[in-house]
Design a protein around this motif. Structure first.
Motif, PDB file in Angstrom:
ATOM      1  N   GLU A  66     -61.690  75.992 -21.075  1.00 33.19           N
ATOM      2  CA  GLU A  66     -62.098  75.653 -19.710  1.00 33.19           C
ATOM      3  C   GLU A  66     -63.387  74.828 -19.722  1.00 33.19           C
ATOM      4  O   GLU A  66     -63.519  73.852 -18.970  1.00 33.19           O
ATOM      5  N   ARG A  67     -64.320  75.185 -20.583  1.00 38.46           N
ATOM      6  CA  ARG A  67     -65.563  74.419 -20.686  1.00 38.46           C
ATOM      7  C   ARG A  67     -65.308  73.022 -21.219  1.00 38.46           C
ATOM      8  O   ARG A  67     -65.905  72.044 -20.739  1.00 38.46           O
ATOM      9  N   LEU A  68     -64.432  72.902 -22.206  1.00 34.89           N
ATOM     10  CA  LEU A  68     -64.097  71.579 -22.733  1.00 34.89           C
ATOM     11  C   LEU A  68     -63.444  70.722 -21.647  1.00 34.89           C
ATOM     12  O   LEU A  68     -63.753  69.538 -21.512  1.00 34.89           O
TER      13      LEU A  68
ATOM     14  N   ALA B  67     -66.033  69.373 -19.296  1.00 39.19           N
ATOM     15  CA  ALA B  67     -67.172  68.660 -19.892  1.00 39.19           C
ATOM     16  C   ALA B  67     -67.376  67.305 -19.238  1.00 39.19           C
ATOM     17  O   ALA B  67     -66.438  66.553 -19.031  1.00 39.19           O
ATOM     18  N   ASP B  68     -68.611  67.009 -18.899  1.00 45.54           N
ATOM     19  CA  ASP B  68     -68.982  65.718 -18.333  1.00 45.54           C
ATOM     20  C   ASP B  68     -69.768  64.967 -19.385  1.00 45.54           C
ATOM     21  O   ASP B  68     -70.943  65.259 -19.633  1.00 45.54           O
ATOM     22  N   LEU B  69     -69.108  64.027 -20.016  1.00 49.27           N
ATOM     23  CA  LEU B  69     -69.742  63.247 -21.071  1.00 49.27           C
ATOM     24  C   LEU B  69     -70.140  61.860 -20.589  1.00 49.27           C
ATOM     25  O   LEU B  69     -70.380  60.955 -21.383  1.00 49.27           O
ATOM     26  N   SER B  70     -70.244  61.701 -19.288  1.00 45.42           N
ATOM     27  CA  SER B  70     -70.513  60.385 -18.708  1.00 45.42           C
ATOM     28  C   SER B  70     -71.881  59.834 -19.069  1.00 45.42           C
ATOM     29  O   SER B  70     -72.095  58.642 -18.995  1.00 45.42           O
TER      30      SER B  70
ATOM     31  N   THR C  93     -64.609  66.037 -36.107  1.00 45.38           N
ATOM     32  CA  THR C  93     -63.418  65.209 -35.900  1.00 45.38           C
ATOM     33  C   THR C  93     -62.168  65.950 -36.364  1.00 45.38           C
ATOM     34  O   THR C  93     -61.142  65.928 -35.676  1.00 45.38           O
ATOM     35  N   ALA C  94     -62.246  66.617 -37.488  1.00 43.36           N
ATOM     36  CA  ALA C  94     -61.088  67.375 -37.989  1.00 43.36           C
ATOM     37  C   ALA C  94     -60.746  68.517 -37.032  1.00 43.36           C
ATOM     38  O   ALA C  94     -59.566  68.764 -36.749  1.00 43.36           O
ATOM     39  N   THR C  95     -61.758  69.195 -36.520  1.00 43.49           N
ATOM     40  CA  THR C  95     -61.532  70.275 -35.557  1.00 43.49           C
ATOM     41  C   THR C  95     -60.913  69.720 -34.285  1.00 43.49           C
ATOM     42  O   THR C  95     -59.972  70.309 -33.732  1.00 43.49           O
ATOM     43  N   ALA C  96     -61.416  68.608 -33.816  1.00 43.84           N
ATOM     44  CA  ALA C  96     -60.871  67.981 -32.606  1.00 43.84           C
ATOM     45  C   ALA C  96     -59.408  67.618 -32.805  1.00 43.84           C
ATOM     46  O   ALA C  96     -58.573  67.830 -31.903  1.00 43.84           O
TER      47      ALA C  96
END
Length: 156
Positions: free
Chosen positions: A144-146, A149-152, A11-14
């Motif tokens: 680019e990967r982030l 990202a498909d978090l569905s 969370t801190a990194t995000a």
């Protein structure tokens, strides 16, 4: 030894990443002259998509910009009023309208993108040491990967 980060570390990194991206976007807007256009970031994003994808439907623009159809309609109304885009019937489906950019809009988007690229190139040359160039390339790949990202599926 590699250990997985704790949820608090993630969370801190995000948050740090989000803050850094906001600052960089603001800097790019300022350096490119975007503020002088009188258009919002959303309107310019829609305009850039029309330039890149056009002729294009409003529904496709909403998908590309990850916004609602209502938001796209509002942005398109402003861009039409400013003479930057125009619509014409879709030859495949006359119920739909295809949006296209006018020449001046294409030039504006090209100039803004060139201003952003110029700033970033100068900043990279001044701030990133030669031995850090690979780190920049890796960071771009990760971003680019982030973005893709498909978090569905709900997995985090």
């Amino acid at each position: 030894m590699h250990t997985n980060p704790t949820p608090q570390q993630s969370t801190a990194t995000a948050q740090r990443l989000n803050d850094a991206m906001k600052r960089l976007r603001a800097r790019l807007r300022a350096e490119s002259g975007q503020h002088a256009t009188g258009l919002t970031a959303t309107q310019l994003g829609v305009l850039a998509s029309v330039v890149r994808e056009g002729p294009v439907t409003a529904a496709r623009l909403a998908t590309l910009e990850h916004v609602s159809a209502q938001s796209i309609a509002q942005s398109l109304a402003v861009l039409k009023a400013a003479g930057m885009v125009h619509s014409e019937p879709d030859p495949q489906d006359g119920r739909k309208k295809l949006m296209s950019a006018n020449v001046s809009a294409t030039e504006l988007v090209d100039n803004l993108l060139a201003g952003r690229a110029s700033f970033l190139a100068r900043a990279i040359d001044q701030v990133v040491a030669p031995d850090e160039q690979q780190d920049v390339e890796k960071a771009i790949e990760l971003l680019e990967r982030l973005a893709a990202a498909d978090l569905s599926d709900g997995a985090l």
